[in-house]
Design a protein around this motif. Structure first.
Motif, short mmCIF file in Angstrom:
data_model
loop_
_atom_site.label_atom_id
_atom_site.label_comp_id
_atom_site.label_asym_id
_atom_site.label_seq_id
_atom_site.Cartn_x
_atom_site.Cartn_y
_atom_site.Cartn_z
N LEU A 16 -13.10 -4.42 1.07
CA LEU A 16 -12.01 -4.60 0.14
C LEU A 16 -10.88 -5.33 0.88
CD1 LEU A 16 -11.40 -3.76 -2.78
CD2 LEU A 16 -10.29 -1.74 -1.88
N PRO A 17 -10.36 -6.41 0.33
CA PRO A 17 -9.26 -7.11 1.00
C PRO A 17 -8.05 -6.20 1.20
CG PRO A 17 -10.07 -8.38 -0.88
CD PRO A 17 -10.72 -7.04 -0.95
N ASN A 18 -7.38 -6.36 2.33
CA ASN A 18 -6.22 -5.53 2.65
C ASN A 18 -5.13 -5.61 1.58
OD1 ASN A 18 -7.55 -4.84 4.96
ND2 ASN A 18 -6.30 -6.07 6.31
N VAL A 21 -5.99 -3.34 -1.26
CA VAL A 21 -5.75 -1.94 -0.91
C VAL A 21 -4.26 -1.63 -1.04
CG1 VAL A 21 -5.86 -0.21 0.93
CG2 VAL A 21 -7.75 -1.81 0.62
N GLY A 22 -3.43 -2.54 -0.56
CA GLY A 22 -1.98 -2.36 -0.67
C GLY A 22 -1.52 -2.26 -2.11
N PHE A 23 -2.08 -3.11 -2.96
CA PHE A 23 -1.71 -3.09 -4.39
C PHE A 23 -2.16 -1.78 -5.05
CE2 PHE A 23 -2.72 -4.05 -8.85
CZ PHE A 23 -1.45 -4.38 -9.30
N VAL A 24 -3.41 -1.39 -4.80
CA VAL A 24 -3.93 -0.16 -5.40
C VAL A 24 -3.17 1.06 -4.89
CG1 VAL A 24 -5.98 1.33 -5.59
CG2 VAL A 24 -6.21 -1.15 -5.81
N SER A 25 -2.70 0.99 -3.64
CA SER A 25 -1.97 2.13 -3.08
C SER A 25 -0.65 2.40 -3.82
CB SER A 25 -1.70 1.92 -1.59
OG SER A 25 -0.71 0.93 -1.39
N ILE A 38 -5.89 1.29 7.93
CA ILE A 38 -6.58 0.00 7.87
C ILE A 38 -6.38 -0.76 9.18
CG2 ILE A 38 -6.59 -2.26 6.75
CD1 ILE A 38 -5.90 -0.86 4.15
N GLY A 39 -7.48 -1.22 9.73
CA GLY A 39 -7.45 -2.02 10.95
C GLY A 39 -7.30 -1.22 12.23
N LYS A 40 -7.20 0.08 12.12
CA LYS A 40 -7.06 0.92 13.31
C LYS A 40 -8.43 1.46 13.71
CE LYS A 40 -2.40 2.17 12.63
NZ LYS A 40 -1.47 1.44 12.99
N GLU A 41 -8.70 1.43 14.99
CA GLU A 41 -9.95 1.97 15.51
C GLU A 41 -9.76 3.45 15.80
OE1 GLU A 41 -12.79 1.43 19.36
OE2 GLU A 41 -11.94 -0.38 18.46
N MET A 42 -10.68 4.25 15.32
CA MET A 42 -10.59 5.69 15.54
C MET A 42 -11.77 6.14 16.38
SD MET A 42 -9.50 6.90 11.72
CE MET A 42 -9.27 8.60 12.17
#
Length: 100
Positions: A16-18, A21-25, A38-42
């Motif tokens: 899903l494009p970032n 995700v921002g819009f849906v949030s 998003i974009g963070k490695e865990m």
């Protein structure tokens, strides 16, 4: 995805494009809660629960395959062009792990 393509379920992994995700949030609380990840490695570990409770977990891929079969069986994933996995192949977590 290959596991389900042979049964006519066109499973295609997608990202899903970032921006989406921002819009849906803006409207969805659950999406808003995961947006900062998003974009963070865990790096997670289940060593403590294995040690303290003696629980041994199954590998991720067989678990995900079985979950997808269950979603198909209960009708949340619709078939594309076959009768469906539930009728053609009775799959359990044991058969997926053992490769039968």
């Amino acid at each position: 995805a290959n596991e389900f393509n042979k049964y006519g379920y066109g499973v295609k992994p997608r990202n899903l494009p970032n921006w989406l995700v921002g819009f849906v949030s803006l409207f969805d609380k659950e999406v808003r809660e995961v947006k900062p990840l998003i974009g963070k490695e865990m790096q997670l570990s289940n060593d403590k629960i294995r040690r303290d409770l003696g629980i041994d977990f199954l590998p991720l891929e067989p678990s995900m395959i079985c979950m997808a079969y269950d979603l198909i069986v209960i009708g949340l994933i619709k078939k594309d062009r076959t009768k469906g996995v539930a009728q053609e192949k009775k799959t359990t977590l044991k058969t997926v792990v053992e490769g039968n």
